[in-house]
Design a protein around this motif. Structure first.
Motif, PDB file in Angstrom:
ATOM      1  N   ILE A  21       0.825  -1.277   0.011  1.00  0.00           N
ATOM      2  CA  ILE A  21       0.189  -0.079  -0.008  1.00  0.00           C
ATOM      3  C   ILE A  21       0.828   1.326   0.195  1.00  0.00           C
ATOM      4  CG2 ILE A  21      -1.982  -1.174   1.154  1.00  0.00           C
ATOM      5  CD1 ILE A  21      -1.004   0.443   3.681  1.00  0.00           C
ATOM      6  N   GLU A  22       0.329   2.418  -0.553  1.00  0.00           N
ATOM      7  CA  GLU A  22       1.056   3.560  -0.502  1.00  0.00           C
ATOM      8  C   GLU A  22       0.819   4.249   0.909  1.00  0.00           C
ATOM      9  OE1 GLU A  22       2.839   5.003  -2.635  1.00  0.00           O
ATOM     10  OE2 GLU A  22       2.876   3.516  -4.372  1.00  0.00           O
ATOM     11  N   PRO A  23       1.979   4.640   1.521  1.00  0.00           N
ATOM     12  CA  PRO A  23       2.026   4.736   2.903  1.00  0.00           C
ATOM     13  C   PRO A  23       1.507   6.460   3.189  1.00  0.00           C
ATOM     14  CG  PRO A  23       4.318   4.732   2.285  1.00  0.00           C
ATOM     15  CD  PRO A  23       3.377   3.981   1.383  1.00  0.00           C
ATOM     16  N   LEU A  24       1.605   7.076   2.169  1.00  0.00           N
ATOM     17  CA  LEU A  24       0.927   8.527   2.362  1.00  0.00           C
ATOM     18  C   LEU A  24      -0.541   8.530   1.890  1.00  0.00           C
ATOM     19  CD1 LEU A  24       4.080  10.516   0.982  1.00  0.00           C
ATOM     20  CD2 LEU A  24       3.387  10.108   3.490  1.00  0.00           C
ATOM     21  N   ASP A  25      -0.806   7.515   1.231  1.00  0.00           N
ATOM     22  CA  ASP A  25      -2.305   7.570   0.949  1.00  0.00           C
ATOM     23  C   ASP A  25      -3.348   6.603   1.457  1.00  0.00           C
ATOM     24  OD1 ASP A  25      -1.543   9.098  -1.232  1.00  0.00           O
ATOM     25  OD2 ASP A  25      -1.295   7.310  -2.820  1.00  0.00           O
ATOM     26  N   ALA A  26      -2.658   6.052   2.694  1.00  0.00           N
ATOM     27  CA  ALA A  26      -3.369   4.845   3.206  1.00  0.00           C
ATOM     28  C   ALA A  26      -4.077   5.575   4.447  1.00  0.00           C
ATOM     29  CB  ALA A  26      -2.597   3.573   3.605  1.00  0.00           C
ATOM     30  N   SER A  27      -5.153   5.064   5.021  1.00  0.00           N
ATOM     31  CA  SER A  27      -5.751   5.618   6.188  1.00  0.00           C
ATOM     32  C   SER A  27      -5.030   4.747   7.385  1.00  0.00           C
ATOM     33  CB  SER A  27      -7.325   5.329   6.072  1.00  0.00           C
ATOM     34  OG  SER A  27      -7.610   3.735   6.119  1.00  0.00           O
ATOM     35  N   LEU A  28      -5.272   5.423   8.640  1.00  0.00           N
ATOM     36  CA  LEU A  28      -4.884   4.647   9.672  1.00  0.00           C
ATOM     37  C   LEU A  28      -5.076   3.312   9.976  1.00  0.00           C
ATOM     38  CD1 LEU A  28      -3.209   4.367  12.350  1.00  0.00           C
ATOM     39  CD2 LEU A  28      -5.323   5.615  13.343  1.00  0.00           C
ATOM     40  N   ASP A  29      -6.788   2.744   9.615  1.00  0.00           N
ATOM     41  CA  ASP A  29      -7.107   1.644   9.309  1.00  0.00           C
ATOM     42  C   ASP A  29      -6.249   0.611   8.440  1.00  0.00           C
ATOM     43  OD1 ASP A  29      -8.592   2.095  11.703  1.00  0.00           O
ATOM     44  OD2 ASP A  29     -10.573   2.361  10.454  1.00  0.00           O
ATOM     45  N   ALA A  30      -6.109   1.175   7.333  1.00  0.00           N
ATOM     46  CA  ALA A  30      -5.334   0.414   6.318  1.00  0.00           C
ATOM     47  C   ALA A  30      -3.949   0.215   6.543  1.00  0.00           C
ATOM     48  CB  ALA A  30      -5.510   1.166   4.688  1.00  0.00           C
ATOM     49  N   PHE A  31      -3.477   1.300   7.146  1.00  0.00           N
ATOM     50  CA  PHE A  31      -1.810   1.071   7.511  1.00  0.00           C
ATOM     51  C   PHE A  31      -1.789  -0.061   8.538  1.00  0.00           C
ATOM     52  CE2 PHE A  31       1.480   2.232  10.311  1.00  0.00           C
ATOM     53  CZ  PHE A  31       2.544   2.530   9.308  1.00  0.00           C
ATOM     54  N   GLY A  32      -2.550   0.035   9.516  1.00  0.00           N
ATOM     55  CA  GLY A  32      -2.626  -0.882  10.933  1.00  0.00           C
ATOM     56  C   GLY A  32      -2.878  -2.386  10.281  1.00  0.00           C
ATOM     57  N   SER A  33      -3.863  -2.531   9.295  1.00  0.00           N
ATOM     58  CA  SER A  33      -4.190  -4.025   8.784  1.00  0.00           C
ATOM     59  C   SER A  33      -3.184  -4.375   7.632  1.00  0.00           C
ATOM     60  CB  SER A  33      -5.567  -3.690   7.805  1.00  0.00           C
ATOM     61  OG  SER A  33      -6.606  -3.365   8.658  1.00  0.00           O
ATOM     62  N   ALA A  34      -2.319  -3.407   7.095  1.00  0.00           N
ATOM     63  CA  ALA A  34      -1.144  -3.967   6.310  1.00  0.00           C
ATOM     64  C   ALA A  34      -0.042  -4.461   7.070  1.00  0.00           C
ATOM     65  CB  ALA A  34      -0.717  -3.041   5.381  1.00  0.00           C
ATOM     66  N   LEU A  35       0.239  -3.606   8.220  1.00  0.00           N
ATOM     67  CA  LEU A  35       1.295  -3.908   9.342  1.00  0.00           C
ATOM     68  C   LEU A  35       1.058  -5.127  10.053  1.00  0.00           C
ATOM     69  CD1 LEU A  35       3.727  -2.422  10.735  1.00  0.00           C
ATOM     70  CD2 LEU A  35       2.001  -1.786  12.395  1.00  0.00           C
ATOM     71  N   ARG A  36      -0.316  -5.431  10.313  1.00  0.00           N
ATOM     72  CA  ARG A  36      -0.457  -6.588  11.186  1.00  0.00           C
ATOM     73  C   ARG A  36      -0.776  -7.702  10.135  1.00  0.00           C
ATOM     74  NH1 ARG A  36      -3.807  -3.078  15.298  1.00  0.00           N
ATOM     75  NH2 ARG A  36      -2.413  -3.026  17.121  1.00  0.00           N
ATOM     76  N   SER A  37      -0.652  -7.656   8.974  1.00  0.00           N
ATOM     77  CA  SER A  37      -1.126  -8.856   7.975  1.00  0.00           C
ATOM     78  C   SER A  37       0.127 -10.154   8.125  1.00  0.00           C
ATOM     79  CB  SER A  37      -1.015  -8.187   6.554  1.00  0.00           C
ATOM     80  OG  SER A  37       0.268  -7.655   6.245  1.00  0.00           O
ATOM     81  N   SER A  38       1.109  -9.614   8.666  1.00  0.00           N
ATOM     82  CA  SER A  38       2.139 -10.626   8.935  1.00  0.00           C
ATOM     83  C   SER A  38       3.015 -10.360  10.180  1.00  0.00           C
ATOM     84  CB  SER A  38       3.094 -11.028   7.993  1.00  0.00           C
ATOM     85  OG  SER A  38       2.571 -11.135   6.764  1.00  0.00           O
ATOM     86  N   ASN A  39       3.328 -11.308  11.056  1.00  0.00           N
ATOM     87  CA  ASN A  39       3.888 -10.967  12.309  1.00  0.00           C
ATOM     88  C   ASN A  39       5.554 -10.911  11.826  1.00  0.00           C
ATOM     89  OD1 ASN A  39       4.148 -10.526  15.196  1.00  0.00           O
ATOM     90  ND2 ASN A  39       4.507 -12.622  15.599  1.00  0.00           N
ATOM     91  N   HIS A  40       6.066  -9.632  11.510  1.00  0.00           N
ATOM     92  CA  HIS A  40       7.368  -9.415  11.104  1.00  0.00           C
ATOM     93  C   HIS A  40       7.828  -8.574  12.165  1.00  0.00           C
ATOM     94  CE1 HIS A  40       6.996 -12.013   7.620  1.00  0.00           C
ATOM     95  NE2 HIS A  40       6.506 -11.061   7.021  1.00  0.00           N
ATOM     96  N   THR A  41       9.312  -8.377  12.154  1.00  0.00           N
ATOM     97  CA  THR A  41       9.875  -7.351  12.948  1.00  0.00           C
ATOM     98  C   THR A  41       9.296  -6.156  12.295  1.00  0.00           C
ATOM     99  OG1 THR A  41      11.800  -7.339  11.462  1.00  0.00           O
ATOM    100  CG2 THR A  41      11.834  -8.637  13.502  1.00  0.00           C
ATOM    101  N   LEU A  42       9.363  -4.781  12.702  1.00  0.00           N
ATOM    102  CA  LEU A  42       9.101  -3.648  12.299  1.00  0.00           C
ATOM    103  C   LEU A  42       9.875  -3.158  11.096  1.00  0.00           C
ATOM    104  CD1 LEU A  42       7.857  -1.332  15.526  1.00  0.00           C
ATOM    105  CD2 LEU A  42       6.243  -2.987  13.914  1.00  0.00           C
ATOM    106  N   LYS A  43      11.379  -3.388  11.312  1.00  0.00           N
ATOM    107  CA  LYS A  43      12.299  -3.155  10.362  1.00  0.00           C
ATOM    108  C   LYS A  43      11.608  -3.869   8.904  1.00  0.00           C
ATOM    109  CE  LYS A  43      16.083  -1.551   8.667  1.00  0.00           C
ATOM    110  NZ  LYS A  43      16.360  -0.282   8.377  1.00  0.00           N
ATOM    111  N   ARG A  44      11.592  -5.026   9.104  1.00  0.00           N
ATOM    112  CA  ARG A  44      10.996  -5.878   7.990  1.00  0.00           C
ATOM    113  C   ARG A  44       9.890  -5.524   7.405  1.00  0.00           C
ATOM    114  NH1 ARG A  44      10.307 -12.449   7.711  1.00  0.00           N
ATOM    115  NH2 ARG A  44       9.744 -12.524   5.322  1.00  0.00           N
ATOM    116  N   SER A  45       8.942  -5.141   8.192  1.00  0.00           N
ATOM    117  CA  SER A  45       7.333  -4.992   7.722  1.00  0.00           C
ATOM    118  C   SER A  45       7.558  -3.612   7.079  1.00  0.00           C
ATOM    119  CB  SER A  45       6.613  -4.967   8.763  1.00  0.00           C
ATOM    120  OG  SER A  45       6.406  -5.909   9.618  1.00  0.00           O
TER     121      SER A  45
END
Length: 214
Positions: free
Chosen positions: A134-158
């Motif tokens: 997803i485009e980080p500057l276009d995404a809503s907070l909900d979309a950002f959070g969903s993408a972030l939590r879609s896999s359980n990676h380290t924050l650096k990798r995500s």
């Protein structure tokens, strides 16, 4: 490697110079640069530039008849512009684009050639080069959070995974995590809602700030 802010500035600069102008010819100087065969590079000659956009960390130049030139600068690739022709015998020049109003060329420092040029046709061809993040500057907070939590990676990798977020690499992910005061090895599915909020705000602030600076 150029990331979202850097590539966005390149896109703006290229658009300002070549939108509405004709691409006279493309001279590929390095056999390692061109990574596609169909459509042929010669098919772009004489076409007018209709659009320039960012595709992840790539630069996409849209031409007549649905053709796209897609450049990935990788680590050491740099674009240059002049109204007169460059000295094409230079060892570091990989490709030169002659427009009806000037020249743009790509150089790559070092001995390893990682930069890439592809010619694709239509939106389907263009999207085949899109990792899907997803485009980080276009995404809503909900979309950002969903993408972030879609896999359980380290924050650096995500943050640096192009299948999750588009255009963020090592350099700006470090800036983002420092601003958010979050550990790069924290797991994405373990974040609290408040931490996701901080990361979202830090991502947008960092990318916008660096784009403005550049």
């Amino acid at each position: 490697m150029p990331e979202l802010p850097d590539v966005s500035v390149y896109v703006e600069a290229i658009r300002t110079r070549v939108a509405g102008h004709q691409l006279v010819r493309t001279m590929v100087k390095s056999p390692f640069l061109l990574r596609s065969t169909a459509p042929p590079i010669g098919a772009t000659a004489g076409k007018t530039v209709r659009e320039v956009r960012r595709l992840g960390k790539q630069i996409a130049i849209g031409l007549d008849d649905g053709l796209w030139l897609v450049l990935h600068l990788m680590i050491a690739g740099r674009l240059h512009w002049k109204t007169s022709a460059p000295k094409l015998g230079g060892r570091n020049i990989l490709v030169a684009f002659e427009f009806d109003n000037g020249w743009m060329w790509l150089t790559e420092a070092g001995t390893q050639r990682r930069a890439a040029l592809r010619v694709v046709e239509g939106d389907q061809g263009l999207q085949s080069l899109n990792a899907g993040g997803i485009e980080p500057l276009d995404a809503s907070l909900d979309a950002f959070g969903s993408a972030l939590r879609s896999s359980n990676h380290t924050l650096k990798r995500s943050l640096t995974d192009p299948h999750i977020f588009s255009g963020i690499g090592n350099a700006y992910s470090d800036e983002i995590l420092h601003r958010a005061q979050l550990s790069p090895i924290a797991l994405s599915q373990k974040l609290t809602d408040e931490e996701v909020d901080r990361l979202y705000d830090a991502t947008r602030a960092t990318l916008n700030e660096w784009t403005d600076r550049l």
